[in-house]
Design an enzyme around this catalytic site. Structure first.
Site, PDB file in Angstrom:
ATOM      1  N   ASP A 419       0.953  -1.053  -0.011  1.00 21.70           N
ATOM      2  CA  ASP A 419      -0.101  -0.086  -0.092  1.00 21.70           C
ATOM      3  C   ASP A 419       0.839   1.038  -0.055  1.00 21.70           C
ATOM      4  O   ASP A 419       1.915   1.375   1.094  1.00 21.70           O
ATOM      5  CB  ASP A 419      -0.913   0.120   1.202  1.00 21.70           C
ATOM      6  CG  ASP A 419      -1.730   1.336   1.372  1.00 21.70           C
ATOM      7  OD1 ASP A 419      -2.800   1.361   0.477  1.00 21.70           O
ATOM      8  OD2 ASP A 419      -1.488   2.025   2.318  1.00 21.70           O
ATOM      9  N   GLU A 475       1.733  -0.379  -4.900  1.00 21.10           N
ATOM     10  CA  GLU A 475       0.913   0.537  -5.306  1.00 21.10           C
ATOM     11  C   GLU A 475       1.939   1.823  -5.540  1.00 21.10           C
ATOM     12  O   GLU A 475       2.248   2.641  -4.440  1.00 21.10           O
ATOM     13  CB  GLU A 475      -0.410   0.696  -4.276  1.00 21.10           C
ATOM     14  CG  GLU A 475      -1.076   1.896  -4.445  1.00 21.10           C
ATOM     15  CD  GLU A 475      -2.223   2.164  -3.383  1.00 21.10           C
ATOM     16  OE1 GLU A 475      -3.287   2.540  -3.673  1.00 21.10           O
ATOM     17  OE2 GLU A 475      -1.789   2.093  -2.179  1.00 21.10           O
TER      18      GLU A 475
END
Length: 792
Positions: A419, A475
């Site tokens: 993330d 990401e």
């Protein structure tokens, strides 16, 4: 991930163009409720030193230290070893080791389960710096009965936020390496005698009787080019009553429902955060829905080694080891079905927030090491959540590698999705070459947070002998304006969530001019992005994910509808590239509903015929709706629950279409290439063969692809509001036959060999196909297959 306090307008972390953030916004400026210090009643030992917080002592050498050997009423105490970090069990006892460079004293706190509920410490053992400290590591070895015993630490030292230190000996801290963390019993439920949203927490002491039978389980090592990824939430997948299972919302519940994913054709699940987090972090009454806002998604980690205990069927009532074993069971059962497991890890910030946040673990252990700080102690906020993990600090990057290795080796996880992964490419606090590389580098004048071309933490992960063999997905952006899609430091093995694929496909399918060429690039695996020896599988293709509209909402709403989040519709992305097909909301005309179904099929076709790795979001296979809410981080309710009853209703319709398209992709040798397609295999077409139209007004893209299994496939997308007649490539001795036509009602949207009424349906196309032509309605896509002409 979208944080509740930040609109995507401000950080643009899920759109193609990222706005620059003013330097002042990089420091945390969000309001966190100040958490009261834990109020444990001490039963045994007194503090080893005076609290620097209480006396405001400015220098560590002024702290009064009482030198005496560690004593215990229940345990035999010896020096212990500085490694490995965490609590390590052996035949003779347990070794405890924790890094804390700037503390001046340390105490290990032992707490029984019953005492934890009463906020009491069962016993405290003061550590002797001369015996229990090596360098910056505190350690002790304890022998005794650890049944139902938990542990934590107290550290003392400076309490000087302007210098980056938050030592407070009244606070019991979690071990950063704790393998399981105990807090409340049930997910989202306040304790009977406590209205605090931050309950007392403690770490599990490992025991030798926690053996798990893996039954010979081994990593599947599926080729990444062959993956079909399914992003899912453990609790949301089975929490709805229609799941009809004994333990809904748990690891065990997911394991029971894996057959659904196998039927769909999924061979990889990407679990949204399963590390320990506090679901009551945002707890507040929601008058819109009449329930309470919670941290449902889990992007706010407390312990990176600990599985989320309240995702266990037994929760903490039968001890945390049960959660570890249930997670392992989920992985084992997935592997039995040929499904790999990837974890979404949030190694960019923690739940401790900014300077007003709670002191739980990292901040009290060594704040200036674990967090990215400005010279006066302010927290850099590249995560948008109040703090930024100091990933490229030598100690922190070793922590990250240790954590990932633990999940890969002990828990058999097949890979990780990082993330806000771009934070891992930023320079650490007090960045200097000698600190990072071991030697000075001329001209190395990077300031804190500057992106570096060879980030040490990514270097370590990429070249680690264990981690190099697992899936690594970034990401490739963060909340501070850094956008690295196609440019993430990769060492030849990293893949990326391709946010540009999402945006381009959304624009083209809804009929926006100027995207035909960009759409063609996406279909090829984005070779314009992944250059320098990279491959199509470096692109994780997706149209929808957990943050943003679901697929059904993407074709239903032009505008977000986030009032239920309690932030006056200010949170979430405003630029969704969505189109409601002519009318807003769910209650619309039949013609609009039909068009929406067609568009959902068009999106799915684009995902399945593109080179790269397709990823679909939980519930999109039956058309789950969140009512237009594109940021459901705070809802433990139907908005985020997989609706098994709705899935059954859609079984003969959209679910069937998705299942057959995934099966088709798996059967085609050409729809999962290890390299980008060339002219030897791929031909582009327009309304006439080999005459593609890449003009600004073109809304038609078609291609044919040579396939060793299917001979050749022809795919076309007409995203115009007008129908058209397509001339097909001439293949002597063969006729094109329709396999997919999204303009047709189910089941004729996908014509399989065993479809009842297949011959009748084929006759309806015959006069067009005999003339080597095919009619396409507006907003439709087709897949045609070559079939030998039978002269008889």
């Amino acid at each position: 991930m979208i944080h509740p306090s930040l609109s995507m307008d401000a950080i643009k972390c899920s759109s193609t163009f990222v706005s620059r953030t003013n330097l002042t916004t990089l420091f945390s400026n969000h309001t966190f409720a100040k958490s009261p210090a834990p109020n444990f009643n001490r039963r045994a030992a007194q503090p080893l030193s005076l609290s620097a917080k209480d006396t405001r002592i400015s220098e560590p050498e002024n702290v009064v230290v009482v030198e005496k050997p560690p004593l215990s009423e229940r345990f035999l105490v010896s020096d212990g070893l500085p490694s490995p970090f965490g609590a390590t069990v052996s035949d003779d006892g347990v070794n405890f080791s924790v890094y804390s460079a700037n503390s001046v004293s340390a105490t290990i706190c032992l707490i029984s389960l019953s005492d934890l509920r009463q906020k009491k410490v069962t016993e405290e053992i003061e550590l002797d710096p001369s015996r229990n400290r090596t360098g910056h590591v505190w350690h002790v070895f304890l022998k005794g009965d650890f049944k139902d015993v938990l542990y934590g630490y107290r550290f003392d030292g400076k309490f000087s936020p302007e210098e980056g230190h938050y030592y407070d000996s009244s606070t019991i801290l979690l071990d950063p390496y704790a393998k399981a963390i105990i807090s409340r019993d049930e997910f989202g439920v306040l304790g009977a005698d406590d209205d605090s949203c931050w309950p007392q927490m403690a770490c599990m002491v490992p025991t030798l009787d926690e053996e798990f039978d893996w039954e010979g389980d081994m990593p599947l090592k599926l080729s990444q080019k062959d993956l079909v990824i399914y992003e899912m939430h453990v609790r949301g997948f089975t929490r709805h009553e229609s799941s009809n299972i004994e333990f809904p919302g748990t690891y065990q519940g997911v394991a029971e429902k894996l057959d659904h994913l196998q039927e769909l054709g999924i061979n990889c699940i990407e679990l949204m955060p399963c590390h320990e987090f506090n679901e009551l972090e945002y707890y507040s009454y929601n008058p819109i829905l009449g329930d309470h806002r919670v941290n449902f998604w889990g992007y706010s980690t407390i312990g990176f080694f600990s599985p989320m205990v309240r995702y266990s069927s037994a929760s903490s009532r039968n001890f945390a080891g049960r959660a570890i074993n249930e997670f392992k069971t989920l992985v084992k059962e997935a592997h039995k079905r040929g499904i790999e497991v990837i974890m979404d890890v949030v190694l960019n910030h923690t739940a401790e927030g900014n300077e007003k946040g709670p002191i739980l673990s990292f901040r009290g252990v060594d704040n200036s090491v674990y967090y990215m700080l400005a010279p006066k102690g302010e927290f850099y906020n590249y995560s948008g959540c109040g703090n930024t993990f100091n990933c490229n600090h030598p100690v922190v990057r070793q922590f990250i590698v240790d954590c990932l290795r633990y999940w890969a080796t002990e828990m058999h996880v097949d890979g990780f999705r990082f993330d806000l992964g771009s934070i891992m490419s930023r320079s650490s606090s007090l960045w200097d070459a000698a600190n990072v590389y071991g030697a000075d580098v001329e001209g190395d004048l990077l300031t804190t947070g500057t992106p570096v071309s060879c980030p040490p933490v990514l270097d370590m992960i990429s070249n680690d002998p264990i981690l190099r063999g697992v899936k690594l997905i970034a990401e490739a952006w963060d909340a501070g304006g850094l956008y690295q899609v196609g440019m993430f430091p990769h060492w030849g093995i990293w893949s990326e969530w391709n946010g540009k694929f999402r945006d381009v496909v959304r624009h083209f399918i809804k009929g926006t001019d100027g995207f035909s060429g960009a759409f063609a690039e996406c279909l090829c695996g984005s070779p314009n992005l992944y250059q320098g020896g990279r491959k199509p599988w470096n692109s994780i293709n997706f149209v929808c994910a957990h943050d943003g509209f679901t697929l059904a909402d993407l074709v239903t709403y032009n505008n977000k509808n986030n009032l239920a989040n309690g932030e006056e519709n200010n949170d979430g992305e405003n630029h969704n590239c969505s189109w409601n097909c002519g009318e807003e909301g769910e209650f619309v005309s039949i013609s609009v509903k039909r068009l929406r179904k067609r568009q959902m099929r068009n999106f799915f076709v684009s995902l399945m015929v593109a080179q790269g790795v397709p990823m679909i979001y939980m519930g999109d296979e039956y058309g789950h709706t969140k009512g237009g809410n594109n940021n459901t981080y705070c809802h433990d309710n139907y908005l985020n629950y997989f609706r098994w009853d709705k899935k059954e209703e859609a079984h003969s319709d959209y679910f069937r279409f998705c299942r057959l398209l995934i099966k088709f992709r798996d059967e085609c040798e050409s729809l999962g290439l290890d390299d980008f397609p060339t002219a030897k295999r791929l031909q582009w077409h327009g309304l006439a063969p080999e005459t593609p139209d890449w003009s600004e007004t073109s809304r038609f893209v078609a291609f044919s692809l040579v396939d060793s299994v299917k001979r050749e496939i022809y795919v076309a997308f007409n995203t115009s509001h007008l129908a058209t007649l397509v001339t097909l490539p001439n293949r002597p001795g063969y006729r094109w036959e329709p396999f997919v036509d999204t303009s047709k009602p189910s089941p004729f949207d996908c014509i399989t060999q065993d479809l009842p009424g297949r011959e009748t349906a084929m006759k309806q196309y015959r006069h067009f196909l005999d003339a080597n032509m095919y009619p396409m309605l507006s907003y439709s896509s087709i897949i045609l297959l070559l079939s030998p002409i039978d002269d008889s």
